[in-house]
Design an enzyme around this catalytic site. Structure first.
Site, PDB file in Angstrom:
ATOM      1  N   ASP A 147       0.826  -1.205   0.000  1.00 47.74           N
ATOM      2  CA  ASP A 147       0.000   0.000   0.000  1.00 47.74           C
ATOM      3  C   ASP A 147       0.862   1.258   0.000  1.00 47.74           C
ATOM      4  O   ASP A 147       0.548   2.246  -0.681  1.00 47.74           O
ATOM      5  CB  ASP A 147      -0.921   0.011   1.213  1.00 47.74           C
TER       6      ASP A 147
ATOM      7  N   LYS B 156     -19.376 -32.326 -19.550  1.00 45.49           N
ATOM      8  CA  LYS B 156     -19.903 -31.603 -18.402  1.00 45.49           C
ATOM      9  C   LYS B 156     -20.252 -32.541 -17.249  1.00 45.49           C
ATOM     10  O   LYS B 156     -20.430 -33.751 -17.433  1.00 45.49           O
ATOM     11  CB  LYS B 156     -21.131 -30.796 -18.818  1.00 45.49           C
TER      12      LYS B 156
ATOM     13  N   LYS C 196     -13.767 -26.425 -17.309  1.00 46.16           N
ATOM     14  CA  LYS C 196     -14.728 -25.564 -18.010  1.00 46.16           C
ATOM     15  C   LYS C 196     -15.276 -24.574 -16.981  1.00 46.16           C
ATOM     16  O   LYS C 196     -16.084 -24.925 -16.133  1.00 46.16           O
ATOM     17  CB  LYS C 196     -15.858 -26.387 -18.619  1.00 46.16           C
TER      18      LYS C 196
ATOM     19  N   GLU D 137     -11.580 -16.148 -19.194  1.00 49.13           N
ATOM     20  CA  GLU D 137     -12.825 -16.241 -18.451  1.00 49.13           C
ATOM     21  C   GLU D 137     -12.712 -15.390 -17.193  1.00 49.13           C
ATOM     22  O   GLU D 137     -11.830 -15.616 -16.356  1.00 49.13           O
ATOM     23  CB  GLU D 137     -13.104 -17.695 -18.060  1.00 49.13           C
TER      24      GLU D 137
ATOM     25  N   CYS E 202     -42.438  -6.994  11.042  1.00 46.35           N
ATOM     26  CA  CYS E 202     -41.148  -7.632  11.320  1.00 46.35           C
ATOM     27  C   CYS E 202     -41.352  -8.745  12.355  1.00 46.35           C
ATOM     28  O   CYS E 202     -41.931  -8.504  13.423  1.00 46.35           O
ATOM     29  CB  CYS E 202     -40.164  -6.601  11.858  1.00 46.35           C
TER      30      CYS E 202
END
Length: 713
Positions: A72, A356, A154, A211, A447
């Site tokens: 930082d 898959k 995948k 991706e 509530c």
């Protein structure tokens, strides 16, 4: 981190023998005003290289070599020098933090089509794919026995195209329809794992496919954060990634924990002296590593289809151990020449196949629906289920998200529903399979914790009990003690929970009833820590009015709005007596926010809490506006980089009576244009006939009113 030098290994962007900011970097920097421009430029180049190295170590290799605090300090120093000496560049690490918002996403054409992949859950279909590949390649003269496959997970994220020219990042786009996608260049730039400069021997032009995803642990933390703010959580990490990447404001994207994997080359132009494209997909992965592009470490090369099927089965077994969502594996013919021979259809590659996993859904019955009240007062319905095993895990409850979701599903007790579970994501119900009830669950009007009225806000529902609702107590106390509120040191989340569980704090005013002796008896406490907290609370009894308002946790009221309210009304009593119309006259407050503020401050329980706090000695002090009148009646908007931070320019004109707003309208008098300005504000200025002036002209206007520019420290 110890003072001993860490094991560094191979560096990518900065050589520790030549760059002092790589290993145990010094942070006792000399004052900026004592640097020459040449010295500043040299330090900036070293800092940029070091920050890139640390980004790669942290975000790609997950192997940092300095502490976060040190990083930082380096980053802040780099920003400071770039601002002071006007040294910003498009590829600097500091440019990841965001940018000017855009009005809409432009559509751009892909360098090469981003096609889809045929998929199956049946191993016989995978064997048929293998048979076809070997038959066609054998007919074309290839040695079918030598055909191997590159296998990879995948990913369940958002596919993107990223383009580099001469190693420099220039563009990113979503997949879209495969031929065209949305331009998300500035949004993707904020992803820390994405290099803005490639390293090593780079091609002249490179387009890669990747991706974008949100890691599961980061997704869970981020969802908790937005729920605490009273916002609707994302249903799953993919939605979170997709929704984030399509944000029009890069600043918003920069705050969200996105990451990226790269897995394919779409276009490669070597140029005169650049490297030739690798011959196989497996070599692509190795090249990605050399260039600094992050790829997945679970990729494998297999010799035949049996190896590919075994790879998928092994990935399914470890699926829940991963920190990202996958829904199967991708099998690619390894050799690029063989891929070119196989070609593609109009929609999919003929050299790749997705194997898959089975869907992670089951059906069961809703036995009950309970409504939980969160720390923000948000009401979340949860379906209690007849326990069912989904992907090896017993699921007995699933979120229904909000009242609107219940209405859309038409779900109630007794219905047979489909349950979906993905990794660590909370199970949810995507559909009712068979209806056994009439209508849908009747969402409560009160509530369930405090009995206050429930207010609907779009698809969500909230308890209006505010400070008087026990379910919201911990958040209310934590908010009260925050640094941008009353800044009560020692009153963090763990302490608040401990005080509540001990029965010492059941409401916000109870903080000011705490006694040293009862605190000292708590586990982990002593007289000193008890005295310190009592002293901190005593010191918080006379806050400026704006800090008091920010501490109350009024919906939509952060520090900036709290300052505007305090300045406008002057004292707490005037503010408590105001109606909605009066709140609407406050700067930057519209009808919706005005109604939120009025509802909160007029609610019986909240009003009782405020009066109780005052009786216990909490006395908010009015904020005196110390402003001149030299620029009264003028409104400024700023865009681009000035010789000082824009925030200082805004503070300066406000201090002398002007308004500084974030967007251009017909009420704007001047748009001040710095270096590298955004386009949207300039277009708005042109359409509203607002004069656009450069910094020098801005300085002349200030000088005409006796105001010095740039402002003194």
């Amino acid at each position: 981190m110890s003072d001993a030098e860490p094991e560094v290994g191979e560096t990518r962007y900065a050589d520790p023998e030549e760059n002092p900011y790589v290993v145990n970097p010094p942070t006792d920097f000399e004052p900026v005003e004592e640097l020459s421009e040449a010295d500043a430029e040299e330090q900036v180049e070293l800092l940029r290289a070091a920050v890139r190295e640390h980004d790669y170590r942290y975000y790609v290799e997950a192997d940092p070599i300095i502490a976060d605090a040190k990083y930082d300090q380096l980053f802040e120093r780099l920003q400071e020098l770039e601002d002071a000496f006007d040294l910003q560049t498009a590829d600097s690490p500091t440019q990841r933090v965001g940018g000017e918002p855009v009005e809409h996403l432009e559509t751009v054409e892909h360098t090469a089509p981003m096609l889809s992949i045929d998929a199956t859950t049946d191993p016989e279909d995978v064997r048929d794919f293998d048979d076809r590949v070997r038959r066609e390649l054998r007919d074309a003269g290839f040695d079918a026995d030598e055909i191997g496959y590159a296998c990879e997970p995948k990913f369940d994220g958002l596919s993107i195209e990223v383009i580099y020219e001469d190693g420099n990042y220039v563009r990113a786009a979503t997949r879209g329809d495969g031929q065209e996608g949305d331009d998300v260049t500035e949004q993707v730039r904020t992803i820390r794992a994405l290099p803005q400069q490639l390293r090593g021997d780079v091609p002249e032009y490179l387009a890669v496919r990747g991706e974008v995803y949100m890691p599961l642990d980061a997704f869970s933390e981020y969802n908790e954060e937005i729920q605490e703010r009273g916002e609707e959580p994302f249903a799953n990490p993919r939605n979170a990634a997709a929704g984030t990447l399509r944000q029009l404001d890069p600043d918003v994207v920069a705050e969200r924990p996105l990451n990226v994997f790269f897995f394919d080359v779409l276009e490669w132009e070597a140029g005169e002296d650049g490297p030739e494209r690798p011959e196989t997909h497996w070599e692509d992965f190795e090249t990605f590593e050399d260039l600094g592009l992050r790829h997945n470490d679970r990729v494998e090369h297999v010799d035949d289809v049996d190896g590919a099927i075994d790879y998928r089965d092994r990935m399914q077994r470890v699926r829940d151990d991963l920190n990202y969502e996958i829904d199967g594996t991708v099998i690619k013919v390894n050799d690029h020449d063989a891929c070119a021979e196989l070609g593609s259809t109009s929609r999919s590659y003929r050299w790749a196949y997705a194997y898959k996993f089975p869907p992670r859904t089951e059906t069961t019955t809703v036995e009950d629906v309970v409504v939980q009240v969160g720390r923000t007062g948000r009401l979340t319905p949860v379906a209690m289920l007849d326990p069912v095993e989904v992907s090896g895990v017993t699921v007995s409850r699933a979120t229904l998200h909000n009242p609107q979701e219940i209405e859309q599903l038409g779900v109630d007790v007794g219905d047979e529903v489909r349950v979906y579970r993905a990794g660590d994501v909370i199970p949810y119900i995507p559909e009712v399979v068979e209806k056994h009830s009439e209508g849908s669950f009747d969402f409560p009007d009160e509530c369930p914790v405090c009995g206050s009225e429930v207010r609907r806000d779009g698809p969500m529902a909230f308890c209006t009990g505010g400070l008087g609702c026990e379910a919201q107590l911990e958040r209310a106390v934590e908010h009260w003690a925050r640094r941008d509120a009353l800044d009560v040191e020692g009153l963090g989340p763990e302490t608040v929970e401990q005080l509540r569980e001990a029965g010492l704090v059941q409401s916000l005013p109870d903080l000011y009833r705490l006694e040293k002796d009862e605190l000292a008896e708590l586990e982990g406490w002593g007289e000193t820590s008890a005295e310190n907290l009592i002293a901190e609370l005593e010191a918080s009894k006379h806050p400026p009015l704006d800090e008091f308002l920010a501490a109350l946790g009024i919906p939509e009221v952060g520090p900036a709005t709290a300052r505007n309210l305090a300045t406008h009304f002057g004292d707490l009593d005037s503010l408590l007596d105001a109606d909605v119309d009066e709140f609407e006259t406050v700067e930057d407050i519209g009808t919706t926010v005005a109604e939120e503020i009025h509802d909160f401050l007029s609610h019986e329980r909240n009003r009782e809490t405020i009066e109780e706090l005052r009786e216990l000695g909490v006395d908010p002090q009015s904020v005196e506006a110390e402003t001149g009148e030299e620029l009264e009646g003028l409104t400024f908007v700023f865009t681009g980089a000035l010789s000082v931070p824009r925030s200082e320019a805004q503070e300066l004109v406000e201090r002398h009576g002007a308004n500084a707003t974030s967007s251009v309208s017909s009420n704007t008098d001047y748009l001040v244009v710095g270096e590298d300005p955004g386009t949207s504000k300039r277009e708005d200025a042109r359409s509203n006939d607002v004069p656009q002036i450069e910094e020098a002209e801005f300085a002349e206007i200030l000088a005409d009113h006796g105001i010095e520019w740039p402002p003194e420290e």
